[in-house]
Design a protein around this motif. Structure first.
Motif, short mmCIF file in Angstrom:
data_model
loop_
_atom_site.label_atom_id
_atom_site.label_comp_id
_atom_site.label_asym_id
_atom_site.label_seq_id
_atom_site.Cartn_x
_atom_site.Cartn_y
_atom_site.Cartn_z
N MET A 100 0.84 -1.21 0.00
CA MET A 100 0.00 0.00 0.00
C MET A 100 0.87 1.26 0.00
O MET A 100 0.57 2.21 -0.72
N ILE A 101 1.93 1.23 0.78
CA ILE A 101 2.81 2.40 0.88
C ILE A 101 3.43 2.76 -0.46
O ILE A 101 3.48 3.93 -0.84
N VAL A 102 3.89 1.76 -1.20
CA VAL A 102 4.56 2.04 -2.47
C VAL A 102 3.58 2.10 -3.65
O VAL A 102 3.98 2.38 -4.77
N GLY A 103 2.30 1.84 -3.41
CA GLY A 103 1.29 1.97 -4.45
C GLY A 103 1.06 0.73 -5.30
O GLY A 103 0.37 0.81 -6.32
N ALA A 115 -0.02 6.93 6.24
CA ALA A 115 0.62 7.31 7.51
C ALA A 115 0.40 6.21 8.56
O ALA A 115 1.34 5.83 9.28
N LEU A 116 -0.81 5.70 8.64
CA LEU A 116 -1.12 4.63 9.58
C LEU A 116 -0.36 3.35 9.22
O LEU A 116 0.12 2.63 10.10
N SER A 117 -0.22 3.09 7.92
CA SER A 117 0.53 1.92 7.47
C SER A 117 1.99 2.00 7.88
O SER A 117 2.57 1.02 8.35
N PHE A 118 2.59 3.17 7.72
CA PHE A 118 3.97 3.38 8.17
C PHE A 118 4.10 3.12 9.67
O PHE A 118 5.05 2.46 10.12
N GLU A 119 3.14 3.61 10.42
CA GLU A 119 3.17 3.46 11.88
C GLU A 119 3.13 1.98 12.29
O GLU A 119 3.94 1.53 13.12
N LEU A 145 3.78 -0.63 10.39
CA LEU A 145 4.96 -1.31 9.83
C LEU A 145 6.17 -1.12 10.74
O LEU A 145 6.91 -2.08 11.01
N GLU A 146 6.36 0.08 11.24
CA GLU A 146 7.48 0.33 12.15
C GLU A 146 7.33 -0.48 13.44
O GLU A 146 8.31 -0.99 13.98
N GLU A 147 6.11 -0.57 13.92
CA GLU A 147 5.84 -1.34 15.14
C GLU A 147 6.14 -2.83 14.95
O GLU A 147 6.58 -3.51 15.86
N LEU A 148 5.91 -3.33 13.73
CA LEU A 148 6.11 -4.76 13.46
C LEU A 148 7.57 -5.12 13.18
O LEU A 148 7.91 -6.29 13.20
N LYS A 149 8.41 -4.13 12.94
CA LYS A 149 9.82 -4.43 12.63
C LYS A 149 10.61 -4.73 13.87
O LYS A 149 10.30 -4.47 14.95
#
Length: 95
Positions: free
Chosen positions: A16-19, A85-89, A91-95
């Motif tokens: 989703m982030i990269v389209g 923005a929510l996806s980034f958030e 994703l960071e939490e899952l790393k």
């Protein structure tokens, strides 16, 4: 949480982030996983999906009146910024 599901969610978010994945479809997939019991997926994706269901998918654009489509695409762009923005958030939490 199984690593397989975690990896699947990360893939959905990254796409989703990269389209590469439409946000309507991505949110639908995340909602399905959340409903299956994977509560680490933010509830906000459910809320966004309920709003996104009223927007056409790219393969449906040709069926829409131009003015109506333009209006929906503007709304979609505003929602997209929030979903990304929510996806980034998450994703960071899952790393």
């Amino acid at each position: 949480m199984t690593n397989t599901i975690k990896e699947e969610v990360k893939e959905i978010l990254e796409q989703m982030i990269v389209g590469r994945k439409n946000i309507v479809k991505g949110c639908a997939e995340l909602c399905t996983l959340r409903q299956e019991g994977y509560e680490f997926i933010y509830y906000d994706f459910d809320e966004f999906y309920s709003q996104l269901q009223h927007h056409p998918l790219p393969e449906q654009y040709y069926q829409w009146d131009k003015e109506a489509l333009d209006k929906k695409l503007k709304e979609l762009e505003q929602l997209k910024v929030k979903v990304i923005a929510l996806s980034f958030e998450l994703l960071e939490e899952l790393k």
